[in-house]
Design a protein around this motif. Structure first.
Motif, PDB file in Angstrom:
ATOM      1  N   SER A  47      37.108  33.092  46.939  1.00 59.96           N
ATOM      2  CA  SER A  47      37.457  33.216  48.351  1.00 59.96           C
ATOM      3  C   SER A  47      38.953  33.327  48.583  1.00 59.96           C
ATOM      4  O   SER A  47      39.395  33.840  49.610  1.00 59.96           O
ATOM      5  CB  SER A  47      36.887  32.037  49.153  1.00 59.96           C
ATOM      6  N   GLU A  48      39.754  32.844  47.624  1.00 56.76           N
ATOM      7  CA  GLU A  48      41.205  32.940  47.752  1.00 56.76           C
ATOM      8  C   GLU A  48      41.792  34.088  46.935  1.00 56.76           C
ATOM      9  O   GLU A  48      43.012  34.224  46.824  1.00 56.76           O
ATOM     10  CB  GLU A  48      41.858  31.621  47.338  1.00 56.76           C
ATOM     11  N   GLY A  49      40.932  34.922  46.364  1.00 53.70           N
ATOM     12  CA  GLY A  49      41.385  36.150  45.724  1.00 53.70           C
ATOM     13  C   GLY A  49      41.920  36.026  44.314  1.00 53.70           C
ATOM     14  O   GLY A  49      42.519  36.966  43.796  1.00 53.70           O
ATOM     15  N   PHE A  50      41.696  34.893  43.652  1.00 56.31           N
ATOM     16  CA  PHE A  50      42.140  34.757  42.266  1.00 56.31           C
ATOM     17  C   PHE A  50      41.241  35.545  41.310  1.00 56.31           C
ATOM     18  O   PHE A  50      41.694  36.000  40.271  1.00 56.31           O
ATOM     19  CB  PHE A  50      42.181  33.281  41.860  1.00 56.31           C
ATOM     20  N   VAL A  51      39.968  35.681  41.662  1.00 55.49           N
ATOM     21  CA  VAL A  51      39.030  36.501  40.892  1.00 55.49           C
ATOM     22  C   VAL A  51      38.187  37.293  41.876  1.00 55.49           C
ATOM     23  O   VAL A  51      38.090  36.954  43.062  1.00 55.49           O
ATOM     24  CB  VAL A  51      38.114  35.660  39.973  1.00 55.49           C
ATOM     25  N   SER A  52      37.542  38.339  41.363  1.00 52.85           N
ATOM     26  CA  SER A  52      36.630  39.121  42.197  1.00 52.85           C
ATOM     27  C   SER A  52      35.203  39.081  41.671  1.00 52.85           C
ATOM     28  O   SER A  52      34.278  39.542  42.347  1.00 52.85           O
ATOM     29  CB  SER A  52      37.103  40.581  42.281  1.00 52.85           C
ATOM     30  N   GLU A  53      35.018  38.525  40.479  1.00 46.72           N
ATOM     31  CA  GLU A  53      33.678  38.390  39.908  1.00 46.72           C
ATOM     32  C   GLU A  53      33.677  37.270  38.875  1.00 46.72           C
ATOM     33  O   GLU A  53      34.725  36.884  38.329  1.00 46.72           O
ATOM     34  CB  GLU A  53      33.229  39.698  39.261  1.00 46.72           C
ATOM     35  N   ILE A  54      32.499  36.746  38.603  1.00 42.73           N
ATOM     36  CA  ILE A  54      32.382  35.564  37.751  1.00 42.73           C
ATOM     37  C   ILE A  54      32.800  35.842  36.317  1.00 42.73           C
ATOM     38  O   ILE A  54      33.279  34.943  35.616  1.00 42.73           O
ATOM     39  CB  ILE A  54      30.944  35.004  37.804  1.00 42.73           C
ATOM     40  N   ALA A  55      32.663  37.088  35.866  1.00 45.80           N
ATOM     41  CA  ALA A  55      33.006  37.431  34.483  1.00 45.80           C
ATOM     42  C   ALA A  55      34.493  37.233  34.199  1.00 45.80           C
ATOM     43  O   ALA A  55      34.899  37.122  33.035  1.00 45.80           O
ATOM     44  CB  ALA A  55      32.600  38.871  34.178  1.00 45.80           C
TER      45      ALA A  55
END
Length: 259
Positions: A47-55
């Protein structure tokens, strides 16, 4: 750690400092309920944009300290490089009068557009959303001191919920739980027990969920952000009434219970 303690004849909600770190560097410290912390960390990362997917999260660990808990996430090499660049950008000179400009920009960051996302939700789903969530708040029933966020699916009610002393934390926990379960937030709506502020809309958009339903009121800025991002913002959702403040076209026709 249990989410409550019995004091003076009452069960009181626990809150503890939770530090969230990425690749060894702390990014945030928040007071939170001490359950579902992996969900919390994963949801915050998305939600804070550190990642875009779990992988992009390669490893996770909880470290308990005397004064709180640290949730450690280790990101993929590409994401770690982007994170390092983000830190370098924020470490510029101070005293220039513009040192807070990056923080201001981040507060009103660009969001993904959800205008093309469709929904199977009907007005009847919205009318009963708060009742469905209310039935899945055991910690609130016990302590009367926590918020909740639930995932609403058309015709099925709330299929997943999380609780926390913080409203943002509850939503992050829900986002992380969906992320870890492989469920697409675009297939339903988020239902929250709090007001709909701008940052709650931002988290909803970052998770690519097209509808946010709040039991309480929205802020004016939240409506602006939802309108621009393509999020259907529903507020004052207290069965059987609700109000739709943005993108009402996404909700299928149903019983005329919109106030």
């Amino acid at each position: 750690m249990t989410p409550f303690r019995h004091i003076s004849g009452r069960d009181l909600a626990e809150e503890t400092p939770v530090a969230i770190s990425f690749n060894g560097t702390t990014q945030a410290v928040m007071m939170a309920s001490p359950q579902d912390l992996k969900d919390f960390a994963y949801g915050f990362a998305l939600s804070e944009g550190f990642v875009s997917e779990i992988a992009q999260i390669e490893r996770f660990e909880i470290v308990t300290h005397d004064k709180g808990v640290e949730a450690q996430l280790w990101l993929s090499a590409k994401k770690a490089e982007a994170l390092a660049a983000r830190r370098r950008k924020m470490a510029g000179p101070v005293g220039c009068g513009l040192c807070g400009i990056d923080s201001l920009h981040e507060a009103m960051r660009a969001l993904p557009s959800l205008n093309s996302v469709t929904s199977d939700l009907e007005q009847s789903d919205l009318a009963t959303a708060s009742d469905h969530l209310r039935s899945q708040q055991p910690l609130h029933d016990q302590t009367r001191a926590v918020h909740a966020a639930g995932f609403l699916v058309a015709g099925k009610g709330i299929v997943m919920a999380r609780e926390d002393v913080g409203r943002h934390n509850a939503l992050d926990k829900l986002i992380g739980a969906l992320m870890r379960a492989g469920r697409d937030p675009a297939t339903g709506a988020f239902v929250i027990t709090s007001r709909a502020s701008m940052d709650m809309v931002q988290k909803t958009a970052m998770a690519r969920c097209s509808t946010l339903i709040a039991v309480s009121a929205p802020t004016a800025l939240a409506v602006d952000v939802a309108t621009e991002a393509g999020v259907t913002l529903v507020a004052y959702a207290r069965s059987p009434e609700f109000e739709i403040f943005s993108h009402p076209n996404r909700i299928e026709a149903g019983p005329k219970n919109v106030t």
